[in-house]
Design an enzyme around this catalytic site. Sequence first.
Site, mmCIF file in Angstrom:
data_model
loop_
_atom_site.group_PDB
_atom_site.id
_atom_site.type_symbol
_atom_site.label_atom_id
_atom_site.label_comp_id
_atom_site.label_asym_id
_atom_site.label_seq_id
_atom_site.Cartn_x
_atom_site.Cartn_y
_atom_site.Cartn_z
ATOM 1 N N HIS A 253 16.849 89.402 54.585
ATOM 2 C CA HIS A 253 15.707 88.471 54.567
ATOM 3 C C HIS A 253 15.008 88.499 53.203
ATOM 4 O O HIS A 253 14.660 87.462 52.648
ATOM 5 C CB HIS A 253 14.690 88.830 55.648
ATOM 6 C CG HIS A 253 15.133 88.523 57.049
ATOM 7 N ND1 HIS A 253 15.807 87.373 57.395
ATOM 8 C CD2 HIS A 253 14.975 89.227 58.212
ATOM 9 C CE1 HIS A 253 16.041 87.375 58.704
ATOM 10 N NE2 HIS A 253 15.549 88.493 59.222
ATOM 11 N N HIS B 38 18.712 83.907 59.704
ATOM 12 C CA HIS B 38 19.617 84.469 60.703
ATOM 13 C C HIS B 38 20.951 83.743 60.719
ATOM 14 O O HIS B 38 21.069 82.603 60.268
ATOM 15 C CB HIS B 38 18.950 84.463 62.076
ATOM 16 C CG HIS B 38 17.904 85.522 62.187
ATOM 17 N ND1 HIS B 38 16.763 85.381 62.955
ATOM 18 C CD2 HIS B 38 17.815 86.745 61.596
ATOM 19 C CE1 HIS B 38 16.033 86.486 62.838
ATOM 20 N NE2 HIS B 38 16.642 87.318 62.016
ATOM 21 N N HIS C 189 19.484 94.653 57.449
ATOM 22 C CA HIS C 189 19.098 93.324 57.957
ATOM 23 C C HIS C 189 17.862 92.789 57.221
ATOM 24 O O HIS C 189 17.850 91.645 56.755
ATOM 25 C CB HIS C 189 18.829 93.423 59.465
ATOM 26 C CG HIS C 189 18.397 92.141 60.106
ATOM 27 N ND1 HIS C 189 19.290 91.278 60.703
ATOM 28 C CD2 HIS C 189 17.176 91.563 60.242
ATOM 29 C CE1 HIS C 189 18.619 90.227 61.175
ATOM 30 N NE2 HIS C 189 17.329 90.375 60.911
ATOM 31 N N GLU C 190 16.837 93.608 57.102
ATOM 32 C CA GLU C 190 15.599 93.136 56.470
ATOM 33 C C GLU C 190 15.797 92.861 54.983
ATOM 34 O O GLU C 190 15.182 91.944 54.433
ATOM 35 C CB GLU C 190 14.463 94.143 56.691
ATOM 36 C CG GLU C 190 14.056 94.334 58.148
ATOM 37 C CD GLU C 190 13.623 93.049 58.859
ATOM 38 O OE1 GLU C 190 13.088 92.150 58.207
ATOM 39 O OE2 GLU C 190 13.844 92.947 60.079
HETATM 40 N N1 TQI Z 1 11.951 91.293 63.274
HETATM 41 C C1 TQI Z 1 12.393 89.968 63.096
HETATM 42 C C2 TQI Z 1 13.663 89.945 62.210
HETATM 43 O O1 TQI Z 1 13.656 90.597 61.163
HETATM 44 C C3 TQI Z 1 11.341 89.121 62.432
HETATM 45 C C4 TQI Z 1 11.767 87.674 62.435
HETATM 46 C C5 TQI Z 1 11.829 86.880 63.488
HETATM 47 C C6 TQI Z 1 12.230 86.926 61.347
HETATM 48 N N2 TQI Z 1 12.306 85.653 63.113
HETATM 49 C C7 TQI Z 1 12.566 85.668 61.814
HETATM 50 C C8 TQI Z 1 12.396 87.220 60.018
HETATM 51 C C9 TQI Z 1 13.088 84.690 60.984
HETATM 52 C C10 TQI Z 1 12.914 86.240 59.186
HETATM 53 C C11 TQI Z 1 13.266 84.977 59.686
HETATM 54 O O2 TQI Z 1 14.601 89.288 62.581
HETATM 55 S S1 TQI Z 1 12.590 92.238 64.433
HETATM 56 C C12 TQI Z 1 16.523 92.557 64.190
HETATM 57 C C13 TQI Z 1 17.694 91.939 64.859
HETATM 58 C C14 TQI Z 1 14.179 92.690 63.935
HETATM 59 C C15 TQI Z 1 15.266 92.160 64.551
HETATM 60 O O3 TQI Z 1 11.802 93.412 64.453
HETATM 61 O O4 TQI Z 1 12.679 91.495 65.639
HETATM 62 C C16 TQI Z 1 16.684 93.505 63.197
HETATM 63 C C17 TQI Z 1 14.325 93.633 62.957
HETATM 64 F F1 TQI Z 1 18.449 91.295 64.013
HETATM 65 F F2 TQI Z 1 18.452 92.835 65.414
HETATM 66 F F3 TQI Z 1 17.291 91.144 65.790
HETATM 67 C C18 TQI Z 1 15.584 94.053 62.577
HETATM 68 CL CL1 TQI Z 1 18.251 94.072 62.745
HETATM 69 ZN ZN ZN Z 2 15.920 88.988 61.168
#
Ligand code: TQI
Ligand code: ZN
Length: 170
Positions: A131, A137, A127-128
Amino acid sequence: RYSLFPGEPRWRRRDLTYAFEPRNALTEEVKSVFSRAFARWAEVVPLTFTRVETFLNSDISIGFYSGDHGDGEPFDGQMGTLAHAFSPPNGHFHLDGDENWVVSGDVGGNNFLSERAAIDLESVAVHEIGHLLGLGHSSVQDSIMYPTITTGRRKVDLATDDVEGVQYLY
Ligand code: TQI
Ligand code: ZN
Ligand code: ZN
């Protein structure tokens, strides 16, 4: 449907490098989880990801940190934020060192870890990296870029939507 960051930032080179925070002293087993996660994306776009040892000179830098780690986005202990990565060409990929990370395959296979709400490292890495490559998303529920992860669940296969998004960029 997939989304992109404002201005549609993307990498201008195809041969990208990544390195691990030396202070973390990660095992090869943990490092290989990230290599597998990069490989899933490299399979569908003409990008290569090469591991280098020069942490300060790599395109993508990966590290585990706890709490405030100097970029204005402190981690919050267990659960909540798990990791963050920034859009191109930033390349910083940080993971919350206080999570109960599970290294591949053994989610739920260990009662102690399951009780402590284990998070599958490879699922978060895939996922990261999305990004890091410029994907925001997605509204498609089974996509990697859908903004929800289920504790103890493993989701590592790119969906058609993820492939379409990254192929649009590269
Ligand atoms: N971190 C968020 C994420 O990676 C950080 C974030 C929030 C973000 N809004 C964003 C990054 C918009 C880029 C653009 O989504 S988290 C998930 C998932 C997170 C969340 O720690 O909440 C995953 C990390 F998708 F499951 F919600 C990994 Cl897989
Ligand atoms: Zn994300
Ligand atoms: Zn950070």
